[in-house]
Design an enzyme around this catalytic site. Structure first.
Site, PDB file in Angstrom:
ATOM      1  CB  SER A   1      -0.918   0.007   1.218  1.00  0.00           C
ATOM      2  OG  SER A   1      -0.355   0.804   2.236  1.00  0.00           O
ATOM      3  CE  LYS A   2      -0.785   4.596  -4.962  1.00  0.00           C
ATOM      4  NZ  LYS A   2      -1.745   5.240  -5.802  1.00  0.00           N
TER       5      LYS A   2
END
Ligand code: GLU
Length: 476
Positions: A252-253
């Site tokens: 995930s970012k």
């Protein structure tokens, strides 16, 4: 046979992410393997979330990786242009009108508050939330319409239908229409939703294959109903599995253990060809065991049948290993050009000659994995103080080490010059005069001058440290 046409369709809401790059790469490899076209287009309708230069940044990073689209907003083909959704609103509008006229879509005047309340009511009853066609009366709809309220447009989901498709990765996938409520195709502000616009785009751009992330699998039935209603041929779909981190969590970012954006790898001195190679192995594997392939070779051997059915782990060490393999293959010039900026940015090189800097960098060419890694790797050449780790202390405490130290110091002091030949002779003389050889000799010298048991070629290390520093480290 129809020409293969695939696309990568990012939203310019961020820079090129590892996941996006992999999606683009697999589409690209598939297209090129089949002599097809790779199209870059933009899903830019979420105007508030778009970042400045989002499009250019995506394209620049793809181009750094060596992924050059055959068509894009900058390189359009007239029959398919425009390539930005915000410039295609009239196209969506025409299809929307057609769907309304044919009875497949209708105006919805429910307010967000009403929709929310209905969702909560259904959830409280333990039902899966779904749009309720009877939420407001026909009279109310008319009244709202007459008052000038802008409706959203919903697709009338057919009853009791099964939507099936053969996913190139997952095989047969089936969804039932009863689980899907009438969904919005155009928002009340006139902007189409993703599931609607993507179908119009894929169809009108003659897209034959869609490789995308698995988060889109549940969107596919919505898209399939549109293909059916509009009488259009659907493309082939392939939903790629997740990329996970070393803890098997979805990338995930916000994950700080892994750099998420391609530009970060560029900024740290990774080699684009290595990155291309690494990304190709993220959810795909070749038939052979070898893992290092050129761009052209990957195009040649890419086979969609071998796309992975299970999540693929982003292995940072593997990336470093691959990058190191490419680093070793670089010409000296290219290598120096890549790594030197990281060296001079980090260390005070003002009193070092260009030649010395080059020799130092070349000394590490075999072992270094990426440009920025040089920072911290060559402290012993710049710092006066060196730290000895535990293993080093042991070497310093060998019975033979004081003798090596004294004798080597004597050889260095009396040497008249400081070049490879001289250094080798100094070490040889120690061996001759003390009878100490092998590890006892070489590792002792290495540890005394570098504080570490391991490192590149000893003679070169001594040469670059310089006579004065070597003597200082040998001590009183
Ligand atoms: N903009 C979408 C995404 O980035 C594209 C999805 C698709 O390929 O259909 O996920």
């Amino acid at each position: 046979m129809k020409k293969i046409r695939v696309r990568y369709a990012p939203s310019p809401t961020g820079h090129l992410h590892i996941g996006g790059a992999r999606t683009a790469l697999f589409n690209y490899l598939y297209a090129k393997h089949h002599n097809g076209d790779f199209i870059f287009r933009l899903e830019d309708t979420d105007i508030e979330r778009n970042i400045e230069n989002g499009e250019a940044s995506q394209l620049d990073n793809l181009s750094w990786l060596g992924i050059i689209p055959d068509e894009s907003p900058l390189n359009p083909k007239e029959q398919y242009a425009p390539y930005r959704q915000t410039e295609r609103l009239a196209i969506y509008n025409a299809i929307k009108e057609q769907l309304i006229q044919e009875g497949h879509a209708y105006e919805c005047y429910c307010t967000p508050e009403e929709l929310q309340a209905e969702r909560e009511r259904q959830e409280a009853l333990g039902l899966a939330p779904m749009y309720n066609r009877e939420l407001i009366s026909e009279d109310e709809k008319l009244a709202r319409k007459n008052s000038g309220m802008k409706p959203s447009i919903r697709l009338k989901v057919p009853e009791n239908k099964v939507y099936e498709f053969k996913d190139l990765i997952r095989g047969d996938v089936k969804f039932e229409s009863k689980d899907i409520g009438d969904w919005v195709i155009v928002k009340s502000n006139g902007i189409p939703t993703y599931n609607f616009a993507v179908v119009v785009d894929d169809h009108s751009m003659d897209i034959t294959h869609v490789f995308r992330g698995e988060e889109h699998i549940s969107n596919t039935p919505k898209q399939l109903m549109l293909y059916e209603m509009l009488g259009w041929d659907k493309p082939e779909f392939a939903h790629m599995t997740l990329i996970v981190n070393e803890e098997r969590k979805k990338l995930s970012k916000r994950d700080e253990t892994i750099m998420q954006f391609i530009s970060q790898y560029k900024d740290e001195g990774y080699i684009p060809e290595a990155m291309f190679n690494f990304l190709a192995l993220l959810g795909w594997s070749p038939e052979v065991e070898e893992e290092i392939f050129t761009h052209e070779k990957l195009i040649e051997i890419f086979d969609a049948e071998r796309l992975s059915k299970s999540p693929s782990m982003f292995d940072k060490n593997k990336l470093k290993w691959i990058n190191n393999r490419y680093m070793k293959e670089l010409s000296e010039d290219k290598y120096l050009k890549l790594v030197k900026p990281f060296l001079v940015e980090y260390y005070d090189c003002s009193n070092k000659s260009e030649n010395w800097l080059n020799l130092l960098l070349l000394l590490y060419k075999e072992q270094i994995s990426y440009g920025k890694e040089i920072q911290g790797l060559v402290d012993i050449f710049f710092n006066d103080e060196i730290k000895y780790n535990e293993n080093c202390v042991e070497v310093l405490n060998w019975e033979t080490t004081p003798q090596v130290k004294e004798n080597f110091k004597k050889q260095v002091v009396t040497s008249e010059s400081w070049d490879e030949e001289t250094i080798k002779n100094c070490v040889k003389a120690v061996q001759k005069e003390t009878g100490i050889k092998g590890k006892q000799l070489f590792m002792a010298i290495r540890v005394m001058v570098s504080g570490s048991e391991h490192g590149p070629d000893l003679t070169q290390t001594l040469l670059l440290l310089g006579k004065e520093t070597v003597l200082n480290r040998l001590g009183e």
